[in-house]
Design a protein around this motif. Structure first.
Motif, PDB file in Angstrom:
ATOM      1  N   UNK A  93      27.774  98.677  40.166  1.00 37.98           N
ATOM      2  CA  UNK A  93      26.991  97.707  40.716  1.00 37.98           C
ATOM      3  C   UNK A  93      25.622  98.106  41.228  1.00 37.98           C
ATOM      4  N   UNK A  94      25.228  99.569  41.334  1.00 33.94           N
ATOM      5  CA  UNK A  94      23.994 100.129  41.446  1.00 33.94           C
ATOM      6  C   UNK A  94      23.224 100.202  40.181  1.00 33.94           C
ATOM      7  N   UNK A  95      24.094 100.412  39.163  1.00 37.52           N
ATOM      8  CA  UNK A  95      23.316 100.019  37.871  1.00 37.52           C
ATOM      9  C   UNK A  95      22.851  98.816  37.576  1.00 37.52           C
ATOM     10  N   UNK A  96      23.494  97.779  37.888  1.00 39.96           N
ATOM     11  CA  UNK A  96      23.566  96.570  37.465  1.00 39.96           C
ATOM     12  C   UNK A  96      22.241  96.012  38.647  1.00 39.96           C
ATOM     13  N   UNK A  97      22.339  96.561  39.771  1.00 39.80           N
ATOM     14  CA  UNK A  97      21.458  95.953  41.049  1.00 39.80           C
ATOM     15  C   UNK A  97      21.014  97.236  41.586  1.00 39.80           C
ATOM     16  N   UNK A  98      19.944  97.908  40.996  1.00 35.55           N
ATOM     17  CA  UNK A  98      19.389  99.050  41.777  1.00 35.55           C
ATOM     18  C   UNK A  98      18.999  98.932  43.196  1.00 35.55           C
ATOM     19  N   UNK A  99      18.739 100.144  43.926  1.00 33.79           N
ATOM     20  CA  UNK A  99      18.251 100.061  45.329  1.00 33.79           C
ATOM     21  C   UNK A  99      17.383  99.030  45.205  1.00 33.79           C
ATOM     22  N   UNK A 100      17.244  98.181  46.145  1.00 36.29           N
ATOM     23  CA  UNK A 100      16.344  97.102  46.251  1.00 36.29           C
ATOM     24  C   UNK A 100      14.971  97.254  46.808  1.00 36.29           C
ATOM     25  N   UNK A 101      14.376  98.664  46.491  1.00 38.85           N
ATOM     26  CA  UNK A 101      12.754  98.720  46.732  1.00 38.85           C
ATOM     27  C   UNK A 101      12.087  97.565  46.004  1.00 38.85           C
TER      28      UNK A 101
END
Length: 186
Positions: free
Chosen positions: A78-86
């Motif tokens: 999920x982080x690969x698809x949606x990186x930290x939302x900076x």
């Protein structure tokens, strides 16, 4: 979930998952209590998109704060698809003239970073300082000033950008500093 409705003409944030339905913060919290970390991270991001599309940028930013507080690994799908939302936060900052209350992100992140408590508070504080610096990079200082009163009354020292990156490099996820550098330089 309620059927999704949004303000006419409001563009979806391309750095957040789509939200075909209205997602309330209470629904995201329920996922936190009943699901895994990845499920909650995704729910918070989706809720942020929903709130953004409803014309509630300040609430969307708060949901992104919640997502950034989840202890995720850089290699989690999920982080690969949606990186930290900076990048999602910067995208919202750049749309400050659209309808909806955004508040003062610079002041908010200053307060959040300097008053953080609870689990994983050191990393969450440094991420808030990163968001503070990103807000100052994007938002005009005369419209979105620092809280000078807090700085004076508490003797608060704002950490430099490079100090913030150093600390995130020590505590954060793999690739997080590189992501921040790219966003900051854009």
């Amino acid at each position: 979930m309620a059927q999704y409705q949004h303000i006419d003409g409001r563009e979806s944030c391309p750095f957040l998952p789509p939200s075909p339905d209205v997602v309330r913060p209470a629904e995201a919290r329920a996922v936190r209590e009943n699901g895994g970390r990845g499920d909650y991270y995704l729910a918070a991001l989706t809720c942020a998109q929903s709130l953004w599309l409803e014309g509630k940028p300040a609430q969307a930013l708060l949901q992104l704060n919640h997502a950034m507080g989840v202890a995720m690994e850089a290699d989690d799908p999920v982080v690969i698809q949606w990186p930290l939302p900076y990048q999602a936060k910067v995208w919202i900052f750049t749309r400050r003239h659209e309808d909806g209350f955004m508040g003062n992100p610079t002041r908010h992140y200053q307060h959040l970073a300097s008053r953080m408590s609870g689990p994983n508070s050191k990393l969450r504080s440094w991420r808030a300082w990163a968001c503070f610096h990103l807000s100052e990079r994007v938002l005009p200082a005369d419209e979105f000033p620092r809280d000078r009163r807090q700085i004076e009354m508490e003797g608060l020292v704002i950490p430099a950008w490079e100090t913030t990156l150093h600390e995130i490099n020590q505590l954060g996820t793999e690739g997080e500093v590189e992501l921040l550098r790219l966003i900051y330089q854009a």
